[in-house]
Scaffold this motif. Structure first.
Motif, PDB file in Angstrom:
ATOM      1  N   ASP A   1       8.334  68.083 120.713  1.00 21.86           N
ATOM      2  CA  ASP A   1       8.479  67.018 121.706  1.00 21.86           C
ATOM      3  C   ASP A   1       7.663  65.784 121.329  1.00 21.86           C
ATOM      4  O   ASP A   1       8.122  64.652 121.489  1.00 21.86           O
ATOM      5  CB  ASP A   1       8.015  67.518 123.081  1.00 21.86           C
ATOM      6  N   LYS A   2       6.444  66.029 120.845  1.00 17.33           N
ATOM      7  CA  LYS A   2       5.539  64.920 120.546  1.00 17.33           C
ATOM      8  C   LYS A   2       4.804  65.185 119.228  1.00 17.33           C
ATOM      9  O   LYS A   2       4.474  66.330 118.917  1.00 17.33           O
ATOM     10  CB  LYS A   2       4.525  64.712 121.672  1.00 17.33           C
ATOM     11  N   VAL A   3       4.551  64.091 118.509  1.00 20.70           N
ATOM     12  CA  VAL A   3       3.877  64.182 117.219  1.00 20.70           C
ATOM     13  C   VAL A   3       2.559  63.422 117.283  1.00 20.70           C
ATOM     14  O   VAL A   3       2.535  62.243 117.673  1.00 20.70           O
ATOM     15  CB  VAL A   3       4.744  63.582 116.093  1.00 20.70           C
ATOM     16  N   ILE A   4       1.476  64.091 116.912  1.00 22.05           N
ATOM     17  CA  ILE A   4       0.170  63.449 116.809  1.00 22.05           C
ATOM     18  C   ILE A   4      -0.111  63.231 115.324  1.00 22.05           C
ATOM     19  O   ILE A   4      -0.281  64.200 114.570  1.00 22.05           O
ATOM     20  CB  ILE A   4      -0.960  64.311 117.422  1.00 22.05           C
TER      21      ILE A   4
ATOM     22  N   PHE B   1       6.288  55.399 109.415  1.00 23.94           N
ATOM     23  CA  PHE B   1       7.638  54.867 109.637  1.00 23.94           C
ATOM     24  C   PHE B   1       8.663  56.006 109.656  1.00 23.94           C
ATOM     25  O   PHE B   1       9.562  56.040 110.508  1.00 23.94           O
ATOM     26  CB  PHE B   1       7.998  53.857 108.547  1.00 23.94           C
ATOM     27  N   ALA B   2       8.509  56.950 108.749  1.00 22.15           N
ATOM     28  CA  ALA B   2       9.451  58.066 108.689  1.00 22.15           C
ATOM     29  C   ALA B   2       9.339  58.956 109.921  1.00 22.15           C
ATOM     30  O   ALA B   2      10.355  59.398 110.482  1.00 22.15           O
ATOM     31  CB  ALA B   2       9.211  58.883 107.424  1.00 22.15           C
ATOM     32  N   LEU B   3       8.123  59.220 110.361  1.00 18.03           N
ATOM     33  CA  LEU B   3       7.923  60.043 111.555  1.00 18.03           C
ATOM     34  C   LEU B   3       8.501  59.371 112.790  1.00 18.03           C
ATOM     35  O   LEU B   3       9.100  60.021 113.656  1.00 18.03           O
ATOM     36  CB  LEU B   3       6.432  60.309 111.755  1.00 18.03           C
ATOM     37  N   ALA B   4       8.313  58.057 112.897  1.00 15.96           N
ATOM     38  CA  ALA B   4       8.801  57.315 114.060  1.00 15.96           C
ATOM     39  C   ALA B   4      10.325  57.356 114.152  1.00 15.96           C
ATOM     40  O   ALA B   4      10.885  57.362 115.253  1.00 15.96           O
ATOM     41  CB  ALA B   4       8.311  55.874 113.999  1.00 15.96           C
ATOM     42  N   LYS B   5      10.995  57.373 112.993  1.00 18.43           N
ATOM     43  CA  LYS B   5      12.448  57.486 113.004  1.00 18.43           C
ATOM     44  C   LYS B   5      12.898  58.891 113.405  1.00 18.43           C
ATOM     45  O   LYS B   5      13.948  59.067 114.013  1.00 18.43           O
ATOM     46  CB  LYS B   5      12.994  57.144 111.622  1.00 18.43           C
TER      47      LYS B   5
ATOM     48  N   ALA C   1       6.950  66.605 106.547  1.00 18.34           N
ATOM     49  CA  ALA C   1       6.394  66.163 107.834  1.00 18.34           C
ATOM     50  C   ALA C   1       7.499  65.733 108.786  1.00 18.34           C
ATOM     51  O   ALA C   1       7.429  65.988 109.999  1.00 18.34           O
ATOM     52  CB  ALA C   1       5.410  65.025 107.596  1.00 18.34           C
ATOM     53  N   VAL C   2       8.524  65.092 108.257  1.00 22.43           N
ATOM     54  CA  VAL C   2       9.651  64.672 109.090  1.00 22.43           C
ATOM     55  C   VAL C   2      10.352  65.875 109.689  1.00 22.43           C
ATOM     56  O   VAL C   2      10.728  65.885 110.884  1.00 22.43           O
ATOM     57  CB  VAL C   2      10.634  63.812 108.261  1.00 22.43           C
ATOM     58  N   GLU C   3      10.549  66.916 108.897  1.00 21.75           N
ATOM     59  CA  GLU C   3      11.196  68.126 109.417  1.00 21.75           C
ATOM     60  C   GLU C   3      10.366  68.766 110.521  1.00 21.75           C
ATOM     61  O   GLU C   3      10.913  69.269 111.511  1.00 21.75           O
ATOM     62  CB  GLU C   3      11.437  69.119 108.278  1.00 21.75           C
ATOM     63  N   VAL C   4       9.062  68.747 110.360  1.00 21.67           N
ATOM     64  CA  VAL C   4       8.182  69.259 111.414  1.00 21.67           C
ATOM     65  C   VAL C   4       8.326  68.410 112.672  1.00 21.67           C
ATOM     66  O   VAL C   4       8.408  68.925 113.795  1.00 21.67           O
ATOM     67  CB  VAL C   4       6.716  69.287 110.923  1.00 21.67           C
TER      68      VAL C   4
END
Length: 855
Positions: free
Chosen positions: A583-586, A616-620, A575-578
């Motif tokens: 530009d934006k993650v939902i 937390f990982a996505l936000a980073k 998910a982090v790689e995606v």
């Protein structure tokens, strides 16, 4: 209030009332004894006798809070699934809620139902209540006014509303036996208040009692609640029904005001016992006549509904108009909680990704009696893809299921070529195992959760079912299979036993507390291969641990699930790689009906599984992350400072995905407001220490300080305050004018609302009143008294006004006089768009003390 004010076809004329008295007089004692309970899960007893001029058709009741199920749990007819109760409460739109009631009435007619078992107005005194998602608000005035509009909508279409659950059914732990120990003042000002307001403003013509005890006495046989307050003080003329299986004493329930026991065949009001009790003078025939009279009133009121006796069910209301209305309803309940740097709305020019465990799950409702089979359901990913014009990048990122995801959606029914399975029913396990032709019934289903509560094909409580389908894995790997039963069951893959929920069983929460926990087993499968799935199931009476044995519930049910086993760290990494590519993650996260359901309360407010780690990982990985939370009640959000956007999407019905897309892309400017406070931590909530049965009692220790009233009194910070919600535009309030008209017993309030932004939008104006300063009586800092939603174009100013009766505005309960009390003194009037933002204020003076009773 007479029904004729809103629904003249439901009003009873003096001639009809006299006719009802005469009908009751002509009934035999045996007929009276039969009328005071149902004949099956949904229907009342019918008497057609032209010679005695008696025509009492059977009337049909149906759940419920967010859609009309119809008559079946087993293989039910699909229905329109509305957003859940908190989402409806979040609309704060009285006109829209009235239309919602009309839609529910129309759905009832398509399901042949005369009476809707809703709305639910119990108070969300704790944020973790299992049925909190069904209710409207932590605030009693909001709950009462929301319910009033829905009831008026239902009954204007000649369908009876049943307000429930009267009273204090506010949590699920030991709900049929627990005693809510509550002060009379809290009972009146908080828990009875929604019922009082609904009776005053909308007059629901049916009322359902709660399972629990109130101050030691079961609500369904509580003289203080049903006779002293409901009948005598409030002069209620409707019909009182039990909750299903919620009657506990034959004599007390008849004597103290419960009109009808549901469902049938009755467990308590057996006809022979009722007749015998009357003959022995253990029950007064006058009391019995009063119960029968209220049931006959209900029958008479349904005669103008246009719904025939034992009518057929259909799906003809599955129309474009229904879909559009449900989408609008979901839109207006969706709450924008955070929007830093205007990360929303999205643009189709943005490169976006959709991630999260809820993205491809249609979380259309919570669990229990509020759940139903929808006409269809659009999940978040599909709704966003449709609006975006192409499939966005996707990764699940984590699992968050409580039970393994439904299996029937991925099974192939080789007999029909459709998704699902074939099920054959036998009277012996040997016949089921042999898969011979001695089955007494067979069916093709596409439901992972199958309930036999109302399965009528078996003539015996003990039966067996053989479930067969084909499973084709989409990936190589280890697959976990899960099985919950109310009964017994074993799952086989290619004839190998994988799950055993028969020889060793553990009691669990499902099937209203009568099912097992989920037993699991695993097997290594290869992508593309075809595997034979088989479930051998035995009905509830075959259970190996003590369970119910009465025939009304002993038929049982099962729940089957499966999922490929994942490496959790690897899924988060994927998910982090995606997230790094867009530009934006939902991120679509939250709960499902497995976590929020009738029958049990949540243990905390935490996200399940590794959801928080994922966020937390996505936000980073990407600063532009938007969290979409799908839950019926609050969640803790430890990552709140690390994300730019948060949207509360609730369980938004069958149009949830399309609605969410419209909000995210700005096709609809969000206007929902929180109908309950989101605390920072579970331990902060006012009922934290008092939300469980201790030796059969639960002390309502927070008393009148429920929800925001508690947080404000303690000056405690919260995550999001009551009534809060953002917009893509901005509003300003001005020119407050308050006039106290003592002679008319009214408070008149007016103000101006200006849209100071660049987009058209709607704002919710909320009126709060603060108690007398230096009063010797404890009062909240302020209490909500009214609200309205106002649509204002960009740059436009609009006037709005309120007329609130003084009794509702200023009263508290006087325990010594057993009356409502308006204390003389100076009161503060606050107007704003949340409990924490009230920019306008004024004051009024009450010159003399005043007591009153009634509605």
């Amino acid at each position: 209030m007479s029904p004729a004010q809103y629904y003249p076809n439901l009003d009873l004329t003096q001639h009809q009332l006299e006719e009802i008295d005469n009908v009751v007089d002509r009934l035999t004692l045996s007929e009276k004894a039969t009328l005071i309970s149902g004949i099956d899960f949904w229907h009342t007893f019918a008497i057609h006798d032209p010679e005695r001029n008696i025509d009492l058709p059977s009337i049909r009741m149906s759940d419920g809070p967010n859609g009309i199920r119809g008559t079946r749990f087993y293989n039910s007819v699909p229905s329109a699934c509305l957003p859940n109760g908190t989402s409806l409460g979040a609309t704060f739109n009285k006109e829209l809620l009235n239309q919602t009631g009309k839609l529910m009435a129309l759905e009832a007619k398509h399901k042949g139902a005369h009476v809707i078992l809703g709305p639910t107005v119990n108070i969300q005194r704790g944020p973790n209540g299992g049925r909190g998602f069904e209710s409207f608000s932590e605030d009693p005035t909001a709950a009462g006014l929301v319910a009033s509009e829905i009831i008026k909508g239902m009954q204007s279409e000649n369908i009876i509303a049943t307000i429930k659950h009267y009273v204090c059914n506010d949590f699920e732990h030991q709900r049929t036996s627990v005693s809510a120990i509550v002060s009379e003042r809290a009972l009146r000002e908080v828990y009875l208040k929604p019922f009082q307001l609904a009776l005053k403003h909308a007059n629901p013509l049916a009322l359902m009692t709660a399972y629990n005890r109130v101050n030691g006495i079961h609500a369904s046989q509580n003289h203080h609640l049903l006779i002293d307050i409901l009948r005598n003080e409030w002069n209620y003329q409707g019909t009182v029904t039990s909750d299903w299986f919620g009657v506990y004493n034959l004599y007390e329930s008849i004597k103290n005001g419960l009109d009808i026991e549901m469902p049938g065949k009755p467990l308590i009001r057996d006809k022979k016992q009722v007749v015998n009790a009357v003959m022995k003078k253990q029950i007064s025939e006058n009391d019995l006549d009063e119960r029968v009279k209220n049931i006959v009133k209900l029958v008479y009121r349904t005669k103008g509904s246009g719904v025939s006796e034992n009518g057929a069910e259909d799906t003809d209301n599955n129309t474009k108009e229904t879909s559009e209305f449900l989408k609008r309803l979901a839109n207006e309940g969706t709450v924008l909680l955070k929007n830093d740097a205007n990360v929303l709305p999205l643009s189709i020019e943005d490169k976006i990704a959709v991630v999260g465990p809820n993205a491809k799950i249609a979380t259309f409702s919570g669990g229990g009696s509020a759940s139903l089979k929808p006409y269809y359901a659009v999940n978040a990913y599909d709704g966003i893809s449709r609006r975006y014009g192409k499939p966005p990048l996707y990764a699940s990122g984590a699992y968050s299921h409580n039970l393994l995801p439904g299996l029937s959606e991925v099974l192939d029914n080789t007999s029909t070529g459709n998704k699902g399975f074939r099920i054959k029913y036998y009277y012996t396990l040997e016949d089921a195992k042999a898969n011979n032709d001695d089955f007494f019934f067979q069916d093709d289903l596409n439901e992972s959760h199958v309930s036999f509560f109302d399965f009528t094909k078996s003539t015996k409580p003990e039966f067996y079912a053989l479930v067969e389908g084909e499973f084709v894995p989409q990936k190589d790997g280890i697959y976990d299979f899960g099985l919950v039963v109310n009964g017994t069951g074993q799952i086989f893959i290619d004839d190998e036993l994988i799950v055993d929920n028969k020889t060793k069983q553990t009691p669990g929460d499902m099937f209203f507390g009568y099912g097992t926990i989920e037993e699991k087993g695993s097997v290594n499968l290869s992508k593309g291969n075809k595997y034979k799935f088989r479930l051998e199931y035995g009905s509830a009476i075959t259970s190996t641990y003590p369970s119910i044995v009465d025939e009304t519930k002993a038929s049982g049910g099962f729940n089957i699930g499966a999922a490929i086993r994942i490496d959790e760290e690897q899924e988060i990494s994927n998910a982090v790689e995606v997230a790094k590519k867009v530009d934006k993650v939902i991120a679509i996260v939250g709960l499902t009906k497995e976590w929020e359901s009738e029958g049990f309360d949540r243990e905390d407010l935490k996200y399940p599984g590794r959801t928080n780690d994922l966020i937390f990982a996505l936000a980073k990985a990407n600063p532009n992350i938007i969290i979409v939370n799908q839950s019926g009640t609050p969640m803790e959000m430890p990552w709140i400072d690390d994300v730019k956007g948060v949207v509360q999407s609730w369980y938004n019905g069958m149009e949830l995905g399309n609605s969410l897309a419209e909000v995210l892309f700005g096709d609809y400017n969000p206007s929902g407001k929180l109908p309950l406070t989101f605390p920072k931590k579970f331990e902060d909530n006012p009922a934290y220490l008092n939300f469980i049965s201790d030796f059969g009692d639960c002390v309502y220790g927070e008393d009148i300080f429920v929800g925001y009233k508690y947080y404000e009194k303690l000056n405690k910070d919260v995550l999001f305050p009551y009534g809060f919600g953002l917009s893509y535009t901005t509003f300003e309030f001005s020119t407050l004018d308050v006039i106290l008209d003592w002679e008319a017993k009214q408070l008149n309030i007016s103000l101006v609302v200006e849209n100071t932004g660049t987009l058209d939008g709607s704002e919710v104006v909320q009126v709060y009143i603060g108690g007398v300063e230096d009063s010797s009586i404890r009062r909240p800092i302020k209490e909500l008294k009214d609200f309205t939603k106002l649509f204002v174009k960009a740059g436009e100013k609009k006037n709005t006004s309120f007329t609130t009766d003084l009794k509702n505005a200023f009263s508290i309960w006087d325990n010594e006089k057993s009356k409502w009390f308006i204390e003389k003194g100076i009161y503060q009037i606050y107007v704003g768009n949340s409990s924490a933002n009230v920019p306008l204020s004024s004051s009024v003076s009450i010159e003399e003390n005043y007591w009153w009773s009634g509605l």
